[in-house]
Design an enzyme around this catalytic site. Structure first.
Site, short mmCIF file in Angstrom:
data_model
loop_
_atom_site.label_atom_id
_atom_site.label_comp_id
_atom_site.label_asym_id
_atom_site.label_seq_id
_atom_site.Cartn_x
_atom_site.Cartn_y
_atom_site.Cartn_z
N LYS A 287 60.82 0.28 -2.85
CA LYS A 287 61.01 1.69 -2.54
C LYS A 287 62.08 2.28 -3.46
O LYS A 287 63.10 1.66 -3.72
CB LYS A 287 61.45 1.86 -1.08
CG LYS A 287 60.32 1.97 -0.09
CD LYS A 287 60.86 2.35 1.29
CE LYS A 287 59.72 2.58 2.27
NZ LYS A 287 60.24 2.98 3.60
N GLU A 374 53.70 3.08 19.35
CA GLU A 374 54.08 3.93 20.47
C GLU A 374 53.42 3.54 21.79
O GLU A 374 54.10 3.51 22.83
CB GLU A 374 53.80 5.40 20.13
CG GLU A 374 54.66 5.97 19.03
CD GLU A 374 54.12 5.70 17.62
OE1 GLU A 374 54.74 6.15 16.65
OE2 GLU A 374 53.05 5.04 17.51
N ARG A 402 50.33 9.56 20.79
CA ARG A 402 49.53 8.35 20.65
C ARG A 402 49.51 7.50 21.92
O ARG A 402 48.67 6.62 22.06
CB ARG A 402 50.08 7.50 19.49
CG ARG A 402 49.94 8.15 18.14
CD ARG A 402 50.56 7.29 17.05
NE ARG A 402 49.96 7.61 15.78
CZ ARG A 402 49.69 6.72 14.82
NH1 ARG A 402 49.99 5.46 15.01
NH2 ARG A 402 49.14 7.10 13.69
#
Length: 635
Positions: A287, A374, A402
């Site tokens: 990253k 979730e 979700r």
């Protein structure tokens, strides 16, 4: 944004075909151009910098090996797709990234024919790609389907549901696992890469199938020999690679590959194109690659505001400043947990974003980050609650969607003491439609047993956190992104006064009309009332409802008895929202006759990206929108 030099290769790219024609040397130059533009743009307007910098070479290799005039490319989440946008005709408008009416921060079907699937939430790419692959086969076409998914997104169950079905169906598709977290030594990486790449070449694949078919023809023992040969090859490869899991899903595993070695990536993608079954290419990236500040602190630069490109430092903020609601939530939760060992904090891959990093540092044994899961977070919390604990589930409003089924069946049906703290409720700004938290009132207020609140300021948020945790059943608190108006928050937990359930407060009395405001719309309603008095001589009352469920029924009916003109104001969708709840109450109690009611809220449409201030003005829920609604009912 820095002007591109006339000789820049990026300025000459109009689509995928231009990239496919470039040499490796030109691709290296193009990678530099891409990073420069991405860094310059994010330094001015913010954005998802580190993820996009990490996949520059991967993006170029995909464009070189595949033909995205025909082939389909699906990005998971999509916050790493800035290079993709720049390569598909959006360079001239890239300066409008995440701005009102500008380029979206995520792929969108309506924005470009090269955005093959709209995203913003995680772990959808494999399922979507499989759907496209099946559609291709049913239509008798032969293009390729490629999805790019990060290792973080692979924590979610949806990704494995997609893998499971894709492996079972066996359709031709490529999944690129962009791994920027896992540490694999060079020796193991090189050996596993060698084995996987050699075993995935077309000639060895044809030989393997032919040899297995021949073995199977041997009388009595042929099938056993073929199975033994297949298992021997698979066990050799998976012993040296992390591909055992994916091979179990019936994917051909290739990798791990250096995600910044463009030539190797192109070579591998060219090989996978000839395979007629699901393939997973494991790519290792870093990253923030190519920008030292982002490489050093990828978490900060994952989603960053403006900064100085030379140093990576954010511009100095004026002295003082109010705390954000997120910070207040984290601090209050920590203080309450100091005194109550039953409080457990749970988040879904967002400890910094939800303010629970404070809890993680102070109470690590009672902090759980479940990853991008979730639904699991909610049922896990329900399990804790059955044993007498007080779980605090801290999740963005848009992501909690979700887990609706788990909220209904596992928490509210069983009336368990699970507490939901919904960060980023309302219009969140530049991330746009996928991230706005405008549906939570509509999808939660109808569920039995749930206590549901929204604070007008930081102090009331602290009170609501304490009230929720003290409540014996399910509770939820929604609060907006950004800083509050500056209300003082008590330092000591014992100084937090619990709110009386189902009671609001009249903040300003009046005679001509009343605004019944919720949460973030309370202070704008007060400002609107003041200006209506100054500009139009109107006397407008303002009532802070505080509670979505149970509604402050007695107080609302009393207000309806005093005022013939009522306005409700909320930062949520009008369909099924707080204003609807007020109307339902008045209708059920026969209190609507002779009264005019206007609802101020988010209309029945997906709201695009822009600053929160711009978006609130556009949909008419800011101070001016409330003023207009009052003037309409008193006219």
């Amino acid at each position: 944004m820095t002007e591109l030099l006339p000789s820049s290769l990026l300025a000459k790219v109009t689509g995928p075909a231009d990239v496919a024609r470039m040499s490796l040397a030109e691709l290296a130059h193009l990678a530099v151009d891409l990073r420069r533009v991405i860094i310059d743009q994010c330094s001015e307007g913010g954005g998802h910098l580190a993820p996009s910098l990490g996949v520059v070479e991967l993006t170029l290799a995909l464009y070189k090996a595949f033909d995205f005039e025909r082939d389909k490319l699906i990005w998971d989440v999509g916050h790493q797709a800035y290079a993709h946008k720049l390569l598909t005709g959006r360079l001239a408008r890239f300066g409008t990234l995440r701005r009102l009416d500008g380029v979206s921060g995520f792929p969108r079907l309506s924005e470009s024919p090269y955005d093959h699937f709209g995203v913003g939430h995680s772990s959808t790419s494999i399922s979507a790609a499989l759907g496209m692959a099946m559609a291709r086969d049913l239509a008798g076409l032969d293009h390729r389907v490629v999805s790019v998914i990060g290792d973080g997104s692979m924590t979610a169950g949806l990704a494995y549901e997609g893998l499971n079905q894709a492996g079972d169906m066996g359709r031709k598709m490529v999944v690129v696992l962009n791994d920027n977290e896992m540490s694999i030594s060079k020796n193991v990486g090189a050996l596993s890469s060698f084995l996987s790449r050699r075993l995935s070449r077309p000639a060895p694949q044809r030989f393997k199938r032919g040899f297995e078919s021949w073995l199977a023809t041997i009388p009595r023992i042929g099938k056993d020999l073929a199975m033994y040969a297949r298992r021997s090859e698979d066990s050799l490869k998976t012993f040296f690679t992390p591909g055992m899991l994916f091979e179990a899903f019936r994917f051909t595993y290739v990798g791990p590959i250096d995600g910044h070695d463009t030539a190797s990536l192109i070579d591998v993608f060219e090989q996978t194109k000839g395979m007629d079954r699901p393939v997973l290419v494991h790519v290792l990236t870093k990253k923030g690659r190519g920008y030292k500040p982002a490489e050093t602190n990828p978490t900060y630069f994952h989603g960053v505001g403006s900064f100085e490109p030379e140093t990576g430092l954010a511009p100095a903020k004026p002295g003082g400043g109010n705390k954000s609601y997120t910070e207040v939530l984290g601090e209050i939760l920590c203080r309450l947990a100091d005194a109550d060992e039953k409080i457990v904090a749970i988040t879904a891959a967002m400890p910094e974003g939800t303010g629970t990093d404070c809890f993680r540092q102070n109470h690590p044994e009672r902090f759980v980050d479940v990853g991008i899961c979730e639904p699991h977070a909610v049922t896990f919390a329900a399990g804790l609650a059955t044993q007498g604990f007080k779980p605090a589930v801290c999740i963005y409003s848009t992501f909690l969607q979700r887990s609706y089924d788990q909220i209904v069946h596992d928490v509210c049906l069983q009336n368990l003491n699970v507490n939901f703290f919904l960060d980023r409720a309302g219009l969140v700004g530049e991330d746009g439609a996928t991230h706005h938290g405008v549906f939570d009132i509509a999808y939660l207020r109808h569920v039995p047993n749930l206590l549901f609140m929204a604070p007008k300021d930081e102090a009331e948020l602290a009170q609501m956190v304490a009230t929720a945790l003290a409540h014996p059943g399910p509770a939820a608190v929604r609060y907006p992104r950004g800083v509050g108006p500056g209300a003082d928050v008590p330092k000591a937990p014992e100084a937090l006064e619990l709110l009386p359930i189902g009671q609001g407060e009249l903040l300003r009395d009046g005679a001509d009309a009343v605004v019944i405001a919720l949460g973030s719309r309370v202070y704008p309603a007060l400002e609107a009332a003041q200006q209506l008095e100054e500009e139009h001589g109107l006397s407008v009352a303002v009532f802070n409802a505080r509670f979505i469920k149970p509604l402050p029924e007695a107080q609302l009916l009393e207000l309806a008895g005093r005022f013939n003109r009522l306005v409700t104001a909320e930062e949520g969708c009008l369909a099924g929202g707080f204003g609807s709840a007020v109307l339902e109450l008045l209708a059920d109690r026969g209190a609507l006759s002779g009264r005019t009611v206007r609802r101020v809220g988010v209309p029945d449409a997906f709201v695009e990206h822009g600053t929160s201030k711009e978006l609130r003005a556009r949909v008419g829920i800011d101070k001016n929108g409330i003023k207009a609604a009052v003037l309409e009912v008193v006219d």
